[in-house]
Write a protein that holds these residues in place. Structure first.
Motif, PDB file in Angstrom:
ATOM      1  N   CYS A  36      24.665  71.606  99.003  1.00  0.00           N
ATOM      2  CA  CYS A  36      23.346  71.140  98.546  1.00  0.00           C
ATOM      3  C   CYS A  36      23.230  69.998  97.854  1.00  0.00           C
ATOM      4  CB  CYS A  36      22.660  72.321  97.702  1.00  0.00           C
ATOM      5  SG  CYS A  36      21.179  72.128  97.186  1.00  0.00           S
ATOM      6  N   GLY A  37      22.760  68.762  98.443  1.00  0.00           N
ATOM      7  CA  GLY A  37      22.332  67.679  97.502  1.00  0.00           C
ATOM      8  C   GLY A  37      23.632  66.961  97.301  1.00  0.00           C
ATOM      9  N   CYS A  38      24.078  66.312  96.387  1.00  0.00           N
ATOM     10  CA  CYS A  38      25.031  65.181  96.026  1.00  0.00           C
ATOM     11  C   CYS A  38      25.855  65.515  94.928  1.00  0.00           C
ATOM     12  CB  CYS A  38      24.519  63.774  95.977  1.00  0.00           C
ATOM     13  SG  CYS A  38      23.779  63.129  97.392  1.00  0.00           S
ATOM     14  N   ASP A  39      27.304  65.404  94.941  1.00  0.00           N
ATOM     15  CA  ASP A  39      28.083  65.446  94.139  1.00  0.00           C
ATOM     16  C   ASP A  39      28.672  64.167  93.099  1.00  0.00           C
ATOM     17  OD1 ASP A  39      29.970  67.076  92.261  1.00  0.00           O
ATOM     18  OD2 ASP A  39      31.480  66.725  93.775  1.00  0.00           O
ATOM     19  N   LYS A 191      17.378  64.780  90.672  1.00  0.00           N
ATOM     20  CA  LYS A 191      18.317  65.632  91.396  1.00  0.00           C
ATOM     21  C   LYS A 191      19.695  65.880  90.695  1.00  0.00           C
ATOM     22  CE  LYS A 191      16.180  65.494  95.813  1.00  0.00           C
ATOM     23  NZ  LYS A 191      16.502  65.418  97.363  1.00  0.00           N
ATOM     24  N   GLY A 192      20.009  64.866  90.099  1.00  0.00           N
ATOM     25  CA  GLY A 192      21.559  64.706  89.450  1.00  0.00           C
ATOM     26  C   GLY A 192      21.581  63.432  88.555  1.00  0.00           C
ATOM     27  N   GLY A 193      22.518  63.744  87.490  1.00  0.00           N
ATOM     28  CA  GLY A 193      22.666  62.845  86.419  1.00  0.00           C
ATOM     29  C   GLY A 193      23.961  63.094  85.636  1.00  0.00           C
ATOM     30  N   GLU A 247      16.550  56.335  95.316  1.00  0.00           N
ATOM     31  CA  GLU A 247      15.400  57.061  96.044  1.00  0.00           C
ATOM     32  C   GLU A 247      15.802  58.426  96.351  1.00  0.00           C
ATOM     33  OE1 GLU A 247      17.609  54.633  99.397  1.00  0.00           O
ATOM     34  OE2 GLU A 247      17.334  54.504  97.167  1.00  0.00           O
ATOM     35  N   GLU A 248      17.074  59.041  96.352  1.00  0.00           N
ATOM     36  CA  GLU A 248      17.267  60.518  96.341  1.00  0.00           C
ATOM     37  C   GLU A 248      17.001  61.198  95.298  1.00  0.00           C
ATOM     38  OE1 GLU A 248      17.923  61.788  99.487  1.00  0.00           O
ATOM     39  OE2 GLU A 248      17.640  59.496 100.478  1.00  0.00           O
ATOM     40  N   GLY A 249      16.708  60.317  94.169  1.00  0.00           N
ATOM     41  CA  GLY A 249      16.653  61.267  92.763  1.00  0.00           C
ATOM     42  C   GLY A 249      17.928  61.499  91.870  1.00  0.00           C
ATOM     43  N   TYR A 250      18.991  60.479  92.283  1.00  0.00           N
ATOM     44  CA  TYR A 250      20.212  60.648  91.467  1.00  0.00           C
ATOM     45  C   TYR A 250      20.113  59.451  90.264  1.00  0.00           C
ATOM     46  CZ  TYR A 250      21.342  64.148  94.703  1.00  0.00           C
ATOM     47  OH  TYR A 250      21.362  65.415  95.526  1.00  0.00           O
ATOM     48  N   VAL A 251      20.477  59.807  89.333  1.00  0.00           N
ATOM     49  CA  VAL A 251      20.762  58.518  88.126  1.00  0.00           C
ATOM     50  C   VAL A 251      22.044  57.871  88.499  1.00  0.00           C
ATOM     51  CG1 VAL A 251      21.241  58.067  85.688  1.00  0.00           C
ATOM     52  CG2 VAL A 251      19.613  59.989  86.573  1.00  0.00           C
ATOM     53  N   TRP A 272      27.938  58.680  93.866  1.00  0.00           N
ATOM     54  CA  TRP A 272      27.770  59.969  94.340  1.00  0.00           C
ATOM     55  C   TRP A 272      28.140  60.202  95.753  1.00  0.00           C
ATOM     56  CZ3 TRP A 272      25.410  63.697  91.066  1.00  0.00           C
ATOM     57  CH2 TRP A 272      24.838  63.094  89.926  1.00  0.00           C
ATOM     58  N   HIS A 273      28.615  61.676  95.832  1.00  0.00           N
ATOM     59  CA  HIS A 273      29.197  61.976  97.379  1.00  0.00           C
ATOM     60  C   HIS A 273      28.226  62.873  98.000  1.00  0.00           C
ATOM     61  CE1 HIS A 273      31.365  64.702  99.653  1.00  0.00           C
ATOM     62  NE2 HIS A 273      32.089  63.419 100.289  1.00  0.00           N
ATOM     63  N   CYS A 274      27.923  62.512  98.986  1.00  0.00           N
ATOM     64  CA  CYS A 274      26.698  63.395  99.658  1.00  0.00           C
ATOM     65  C   CYS A 274      27.294  63.619 101.062  1.00  0.00           C
ATOM     66  CB  CYS A 274      25.379  62.654  99.905  1.00  0.00           C
ATOM     67  SG  CYS A 274      24.864  62.098  98.266  1.00  0.00           S
TER      68      CYS A 274
END
Length: 283
Positions: A36-39, A191-193, A247-251, A272-274
């Protein structure tokens, strides 16, 4: 030297339901980052005069991944800026256990027992400074949120959340003056930070490692503005400015002070890894 790691986050019921709807079905709970999403793959911190922190590698943590997207090799600096103490370890799982195996000595440096929902029940850390155990235990509420950790002489720490599942505070139960508190911009969901935080005043090192390994939820749901709290040495209060969100919502980038009262801003980048589409990275 204080220890730094980005803080633990968990999810409220509504967010969890949305997350489940968006993620592929699996028997892991909470959903793993690769599902789910990115790491957060790595975290790089650079001072105003272009010096990198955290050993010669320049990053606080870094990961490589298996073909299925799960974490394979894990690097983490253990004890703050420019420390020579770090791990390069392989992440392994077997039944209801997860491990970090040192890539050189083959020693087990971190072990985790999981419950039937694949949440950590307890963990045991052995780090290069010689600190060994004791076991740390974890308690959850009916929403699946971590609400208490307990380890040896430290006693229990409680975790408080806002309505969105962002962590508001970690507080030592026996002395509530020892706490780490956070504020957020509720007009900016993310989505992530991965935020640069001093957590030396609370016994949450294992919690942060679990978050980085994907065994606990690890990102806030809104842009973090401040992190404040008491620390044994020294006291750190941070404000996070000039944040960039893709644009994906990740800081992907922000700036914050390195030392208390300092004027020099530390420049922090998260890559980020997606699985599937890769969000743009800032280098």
């Amino acid at each position: 030297m204080p220890f730094y790691l980005p803080p633990l986050r968990a999810m409220c019921v509504f967010a969890l339901l949305c997350l489940l709807a968006a993620c592929k079905k699996n028997d892991h709970w909470p959903p793993k980052p690769e599902d789910c999403g990115c790491d957060a793959k790595n975290f790089i911190a650079i001072t105003g005069d272009d010096r990198v922190l955290y050993s010669n590698r320049g990053y606080r943590f870094d990961k490589t991944y298996k073909a299925n997207g799960s974490v394979d090799k894990f690097y983490m600096n253990i004890w703050g800026p420019a420390s020579p103490y770090d791990y390069i370890a392989y992440f392994k799982t077997s039944g209801n256990w997860a491990y970090l195996i040192d890539s050189t000595s083959q020693d087990t440096v971190f072990r985790v027992e999981l419950n039937s929902r694949k949440q950590p029940l307890r963990s045991f850390l052995k780090d290069p400074l010689g600190f060994v155990g004791p076991w740390q235990y974890y308690t959850y509420n009916s929403k699946g949120q971590l609400v208490k950790t307990e380890k040896g002489i430290y006693g229990p720490y409680s975790v408080k959340y806002d309505a969105y599942g962002n962590v508001l505070a970690y507080t030592l139960d026996r002395d509530t003056s020892f706490s780490l508190t956070f504020t957020y911009d509720y007009n900016t969901p993310i989505k992530g930070g991965s935020y640069f935080i001093n957590d030396d005043d609370i016994a949450v090192r294992e919690v942060m490692i679990l978050q980085l390994l994907g065994l606990l939820p690890g990102s806030p749901h809104h842009k973090m503005l401040t992190a404040k709290g008491l620390a044994y040495y020294p006291g750190f209060d941070r404000t996070f400015v000039n944040q960039q969100i893709n644009e994906e919502g990740y800081v992907t980038y922000y700036e914050t002070t390195l030392w208390p009262g300092g004027n020099d801003l530390l420049r922090c980048t998260t890559n980020w890894h997606c699985n599937g589409k890769q969000p743009p990275q800032k280098y």
